[in-house]
Structures are given as C-alpha cells and as structure tokens.
Design a protein around this motif. Structure first.
Motif, PDB file in Angstrom:
ATOM      1  N   ASN A 284       0.868  -1.179   0.000  1.00 53.12           N
ATOM      2  CA  ASN A 284       0.000   0.000   0.000  1.00 53.12           C
ATOM      3  C   ASN A 284       0.902   1.225   0.000  1.00 53.12           C
ATOM      4  OD1 ASN A 284      -1.696   2.251   1.018  1.00 53.12           O
ATOM      5  ND2 ASN A 284      -3.250   0.652   1.183  1.00 53.12           N
ATOM      6  N   GLU A 285       0.746   2.050  -1.008  1.00 57.19           N
ATOM      7  CA  GLU A 285       1.652   3.183  -1.184  1.00 57.19           C
ATOM      8  C   GLU A 285       1.642   4.122   0.018  1.00 57.19           C
ATOM      9  OE1 GLU A 285       2.491   6.774  -4.430  1.00 57.19           O
ATOM     10  OE2 GLU A 285       0.965   5.248  -4.805  1.00 57.19           O
ATOM     11  N   LEU A 286       0.484   4.225   0.695  1.00 57.04           N
ATOM     12  CA  LEU A 286       0.388   5.095   1.858  1.00 57.04           C
ATOM     13  C   LEU A 286       1.302   4.653   2.997  1.00 57.04           C
ATOM     14  CD1 LEU A 286      -3.448   5.792   2.121  1.00 57.04           C
ATOM     15  CD2 LEU A 286      -1.650   7.490   1.755  1.00 57.04           C
ATOM     16  N   LEU A 287       1.608   3.348   3.024  1.00 59.55           N
ATOM     17  CA  LEU A 287       2.426   2.801   4.104  1.00 59.55           C
ATOM     18  C   LEU A 287       3.858   2.538   3.665  1.00 59.55           C
ATOM     19  CD1 LEU A 287      -0.138   0.199   5.523  1.00 59.55           C
ATOM     20  CD2 LEU A 287       0.061   2.634   6.038  1.00 59.55           C
ATOM     21  N   SER A 288       4.272   3.148   2.567  1.00 67.13           N
ATOM     22  CA  SER A 288       5.580   2.840   1.995  1.00 67.13           C
ATOM     23  C   SER A 288       6.745   3.326   2.855  1.00 67.13           C
ATOM     24  CB  SER A 288       5.700   3.435   0.587  1.00 67.13           C
ATOM     25  OG  SER A 288       5.560   4.852   0.632  1.00 67.13           O
ATOM     26  N   ASN A 289       6.486   4.271   3.753  1.00 62.74           N
ATOM     27  CA  ASN A 289       7.551   4.720   4.657  1.00 62.74           C
ATOM     28  C   ASN A 289       7.222   4.350   6.102  1.00 62.74           C
ATOM     29  OD1 ASN A 289       5.428   6.517   4.998  1.00 62.74           O
ATOM     30  ND2 ASN A 289       6.775   8.243   5.472  1.00 62.74           N
ATOM     31  N   MET A 290       6.412   3.309   6.262  1.00 64.39           N
ATOM     32  CA  MET A 290       5.995   2.864   7.588  1.00 64.39           C
ATOM     33  C   MET A 290       6.222   1.360   7.740  1.00 64.39           C
ATOM     34  SD  MET A 290       2.331   4.839   7.788  1.00 64.39           S
ATOM     35  CE  MET A 290       2.102   6.389   6.900  1.00 64.39           C
ATOM     36  N   SER A 291       6.134   0.901   8.974  1.00 65.84           N
ATOM     37  CA  SER A 291       6.182  -0.529   9.254  1.00 65.84           C
ATOM     38  C   SER A 291       4.889  -0.950   9.931  1.00 65.84           C
ATOM     39  CB  SER A 291       7.367  -0.874  10.163  1.00 65.84           C
ATOM     40  OG  SER A 291       8.581  -0.801   9.461  1.00 65.84           O
ATOM     41  N   MET A 292       4.418  -2.126   9.570  1.00 60.71           N
ATOM     42  CA  MET A 292       3.256  -2.711  10.228  1.00 60.71           C
ATOM     43  C   MET A 292       3.673  -4.015  10.884  1.00 60.71           C
ATOM     44  SD  MET A 292      -0.369  -4.135   8.699  1.00 60.71           S
ATOM     45  CE  MET A 292      -0.979  -2.522   8.243  1.00 60.71           C
ATOM     46  N   ILE A 293       3.354  -4.148  12.153  1.00 60.65           N
ATOM     47  CA  ILE A 293       3.650  -5.380  12.875  1.00 60.65           C
ATOM     48  C   ILE A 293       2.320  -6.017  13.255  1.00 60.65           C
ATOM     49  CG2 ILE A 293       4.659  -6.386  14.960  1.00 60.65           C
ATOM     50  CD1 ILE A 293       6.022  -3.221  13.428  1.00 60.65           C
ATOM     51  N   THR A 294       2.096  -7.228  12.794  1.00 57.26           N
ATOM     52  CA  THR A 294       0.868  -7.945  13.106  1.00 57.26           C
ATOM     53  C   THR A 294       1.200  -9.135  13.994  1.00 57.26           C
ATOM     54  OG1 THR A 294       1.048  -9.330  11.122  1.00 57.26           O
ATOM     55  CG2 THR A 294      -0.216  -7.298  10.923  1.00 57.26           C
ATOM     56  N   ALA A 295       0.315  -9.407  14.929  1.00 52.78           N
ATOM     57  CA  ALA A 295       0.487 -10.537  15.840  1.00 52.78           C
ATOM     58  C   ALA A 295      -0.838 -11.275  15.945  1.00 52.78           C
ATOM     59  CB  ALA A 295       0.938 -10.060  17.218  1.00 52.78           C
ATOM     60  N   SER A 296      -0.840 -12.538  15.578  1.00 51.86           N
ATOM     61  CA  SER A 296      -2.070 -13.317  15.632  1.00 51.86           C
ATOM     62  C   SER A 296      -2.157 -14.082  16.936  1.00 51.86           C
ATOM     63  CB  SER A 296      -2.132 -14.296  14.452  1.00 51.86           C
ATOM     64  OG  SER A 296      -1.076 -15.240  14.544  1.00 51.86           O
ATOM     65  N   TYR A 297      -3.367 -14.409  17.317  1.00 51.09           N
ATOM     66  CA  TYR A 297      -3.599 -15.221  18.507  1.00 51.09           C
ATOM     67  C   TYR A 297      -4.759 -16.168  18.228  1.00 51.09           C
ATOM     68  CZ  TYR A 297      -7.322 -11.783  19.281  1.00 51.09           C
ATOM     69  OH  TYR A 297      -8.419 -10.968  19.136  1.00 51.09           O
ATOM     70  N   GLU A 298      -4.796 -17.262  18.933  1.00 49.78           N
ATOM     71  CA  GLU A 298      -5.814 -18.283  18.694  1.00 49.78           C
ATOM     72  C   GLU A 298      -6.616 -18.543  19.967  1.00 49.78           C
ATOM     73  OE1 GLU A 298      -6.291 -22.932  17.156  1.00 49.78           O
ATOM     74  OE2 GLU A 298      -4.309 -22.010  17.371  1.00 49.78           O
ATOM     75  N   ILE A 299      -7.937 -18.609  19.817  1.00 45.06           N
ATOM     76  CA  ILE A 299      -8.826 -18.987  20.903  1.00 45.06           C
ATOM     77  C   ILE A 299      -9.413 -20.336  20.533  1.00 45.06           C
ATOM     78  CG2 ILE A 299     -10.756 -18.309  22.379  1.00 45.06           C
ATOM     79  CD1 ILE A 299      -8.476 -16.298  22.303  1.00 45.06           C
ATOM     80  N   SER A 300      -9.074 -21.360  21.280  1.00 49.17           N
ATOM     81  CA  SER A 300      -9.514 -22.712  20.957  1.00 49.17           C
ATOM     82  C   SER A 300     -11.022 -22.759  20.760  1.00 49.17           C
ATOM     83  CB  SER A 300      -9.100 -23.670  22.081  1.00 49.17           C
ATOM     84  OG  SER A 300      -9.522 -24.982  21.799  1.00 49.17           O
ATOM     85  N   GLU A 301     -11.448 -23.296  19.623  1.00 49.52           N
ATOM     86  CA  GLU A 301     -12.856 -23.482  19.231  1.00 49.52           C
ATOM     87  C   GLU A 301     -13.529 -22.191  18.775  1.00 49.52           C
ATOM     88  OE1 GLU A 301     -15.145 -25.476  22.206  1.00 49.52           O
ATOM     89  OE2 GLU A 301     -13.668 -27.077  22.507  1.00 49.52           O
ATOM     90  N   TYR A 302     -12.830 -21.052  18.872  1.00 49.02           N
ATOM     91  CA  TYR A 302     -13.473 -19.795  18.502  1.00 49.02           C
ATOM     92  C   TYR A 302     -12.748 -19.059  17.380  1.00 49.02           C
ATOM     93  CZ  TYR A 302     -16.037 -20.617  22.803  1.00 49.02           C
ATOM     94  OH  TYR A 302     -16.818 -21.173  23.781  1.00 49.02           O
ATOM     95  N   GLY A 303     -11.597 -19.553  16.964  1.00 43.93           N
ATOM     96  CA  GLY A 303     -10.919 -18.956  15.831  1.00 43.93           C
ATOM     97  C   GLY A 303      -9.746 -18.075  16.211  1.00 43.93           C
ATOM     98  N   ASN A 304      -9.232 -17.368  15.212  1.00 45.46           N
ATOM     99  CA  ASN A 304      -8.044 -16.542  15.364  1.00 45.46           C
ATOM    100  C   ASN A 304      -8.391 -15.065  15.309  1.00 45.46           C
ATOM    101  OD1 ASN A 304      -6.467 -18.875  15.409  1.00 45.46           O
ATOM    102  ND2 ASN A 304      -6.172 -18.826  13.186  1.00 45.46           N
TER     103      ASN A 304
END
Length: 344
Positions: A284-304
C-alpha cells in the motif's frame, strides 16, 4: 558474507538511529563498544552500504538504515527484549474491568496498544462465521429512521441506524423481523448468509406482492454482521511521528482506516505468530515509509484474531516484538476466560 563485527555494527546503527533519529558515524560506534579503529569501522560501513543495508544521507558523514537493512535486522539480528514484570502487570490490569460485549474488549485492545506505543493500533477479534445469530430487533427512532440491533452468541452486539424505505410501512418491517426471528435466529452466521441468498427470498414472496427493496432491508441490517469488525485507535499518532505530511496523504490515510474490509484483509496474518511488514512490503503506497507489525492469537474453538500497529520504519523492533508477543498471549488468555464464562 558479513563478518561478526559488521553484523554488530549494523545492529548498533539501527539501535542508535532508533534512539536518536540521527545518522550514526564511526566515532559513535566506537563509543558504543565496537572495538576497532575509526578507519576500520568506516571501511565496514562502506561494506554495509554496498550491500544496501545502510545509506548515507547527503548532508551527513553518518549512516542510517535502509529498508533492506531493517528487513535483514528483523530476520537475522533481532533479539527480543526482556519485558519488565510491572509492564506485564499493567497489561493484565488493563483487562480488570467490566466488559458488556466482545466489541468493548477489542476496542480497548486497540486503545491500550496505541497508548503503550504512541503508534496507530488495530484490533481484530476472532472470526465471526462460527458464531450464531441470537437476537434480532428493529426499533423506530422517528418516522424516517429505524435502529436494528443484532446479537450473536459470543458477545457481539451490533446496532445500525437505517432510513425507513419509502415503499414500506412499519408493519412490513415487523414482518421482516418476524421472518428473521423464525428462520435466522439460532443459526450460525454462515447459515444465515446462505439462507438470505436462497430460502428467505422465497419466503418473502408469500408476504409481499413484490420483494423489490425488501431484501435490501435484510442486506442493510445484516451486512456488517458477516464482516469481522476492525477497531482502530491512535490515527493522529502518525501525524505526531511525521509519517504523513500533506493534506492529500491525510485524507487518503483516513479513507484507508475507514475501509473495514480492506483493513481486515491487510492485517490478517497469513501465519501464526508475529509478522513484520516494512515499507513497500505493505503493498500500500500510503504505508511505503511505515512498518506494520501484526500478531495473531488463537482462541480454541473460537478462531483466530489479530492485533497490529503501524508506525515509523525506525521503530524499536526488539521492544515492539516483546510487547506484541506478550499482549497477544494475555489477550488470548483473557478471551478464553471470557468465552468460558459465556458458555457456563
């Protein structure tokens, strides 16, 4: 192949530039602990520059990291920092309040992460599709407007104000609500979605001379229920960090932040764990001078679910990694307890 000293120099250039915001020269590196002469360090800086890992601003003798350098650092040199026990306690205490719905927890997560980092924070809860529609009501606000209230079995409450269709009477809305409660309430959302495309149009033909516009009411009321709700906090932090400079960029960024579907797709981590997207890796050109850090988590039987932050490319990656890793685990633990209470 970089030598150990060159790796140490690269690590220090990134860490010191993050702390000071200034280009880093050989004398600074010597004072920071690199055991070599100023000339030797300058030669190593040239090697790193030729590798594309650092670059030299035209007005300075020092170097700053390149986007390639940040990526190399994240992939090969990053060492998670040690989080203080009082900070972990602060995170846990942040959940120590009454929440009436899952929406509140997700909104709080975005707010808290934004406060901790001074960056823009995004929170996305566990997937909606496995949930059931447990409540459906429509209440008149006035002669022109109605508010629809949709409740799912895992604590999500959505309200949506919509305009009364000109060709429908309120008695028609009551009929629609009755059909929804009889045929849709109690079903999983994925089933609700399918019935809206198959069974419901056939049922409506029994009650209405024409179904023109009636299905639009269903779509208007229920459309947001099938989409994962994204919560955002700290958009103004991007201005404070001078990552967005002109009015056009500001407008474009806020438009991006308002696009729930695009944001959901953008932050949904393809893999479990923590992912760094630096500069152009964000697609995404808007984020070309930025960093995005994503962190996933899981809830058993309920999804991520996913939490994410958007900040400058020269953020303190080591500290951010530790923070995101700690927070996603604490959030997952809290949500697991929350769901257990709902089911008990």
């Amino acid at each position: 192949m970089l030598s150990q000293r060159q790796l140490d120099i690269l690590r220090l250039v990134i860490q010191l530039n993050t702390e000071t915001g200034e280009p880093i020269g050989s004398k600074t590196l010597m004072n920071a602990g690199i055991k070599a002469s100023s000339a030797t360090i300058r030669n190593d800086l040239v090697v790193l520059e030729n590798q594309g890992l650092i670059e030299k601003p035209h007005t300075s003798a020092g170097r700053v990291p390149s986007l390639k350098g940040y990526r190399f650092y994240v992939d090969h040199l990053l060492q998670p920092s040690q989080m203080k026990q009082e900070d972990i306690t602060r995170i846990r205490q942040s959940f120590d309040q009454e929440y009436t719905a899952l929406n509140d927890i997700m909104a709080h997560s975005a707010d808290f992460l934004s406060q901790l980092t001074n960056y823009t924070a995004i929170s996305l809860g566990p997937e909606m599709t496995s949930r059931r529609l447990t409540g459906f009501r429509v209440i008149p606000l006035n002669k022109q407007q109605l508010v629809a209230i949709i409740i799912t079995d895992k604590g999500n409450v959505e309200s949506r104000v919509f305009k009364m269709p000109e060709h429908l009477a309120y008695s028609d809305i009551e009929t629609i609500v009755s059909i929804a409660n009889e045929k849709l309430v109690g079903e999983q959302l994925v089933t609700v979605y399918n019935k809206l495309r198959t069974e419901i149009p056939m049922i409506l033909q029994k009650y209405f001379v024409t179904t023109r516009g009636v299905m639009d009411v269903f779509d208007t009321i229920l459309a947001s229920t099938f989409k994962d709700k994204v919560y955002i906090s700290g958009q103004m932090n991007l201005l404070d960090n001078q990552m967005i400079s002109d009015v056009h960029q500001i407008k474009s960024f806020y438009s991006l932040m308002d696009n729930q579907e695009l944001l959901s797709n953008m932050i949904s981590a393809p893999n479990e764990g923590i992912e760094f997207r630096i500069g152009s890796e964000n697609d995404n050109e808007l984020l070309s001078n930025m960093s995005m850090i994503t962190a996933s988590y899981e809830i058993s039987e309920y999804g991520n679910g996913t939490i994410a932050i958007i900040g400058p490319t020269n953020m303190a990656y080591s500290e951010i990694f530790t923070l995101m890793d700690t927070y996603r685990k604490e959030l997952a633990n809290y949500l697991s307890d929350y769901y257990r209470l709902l089911d008990s």
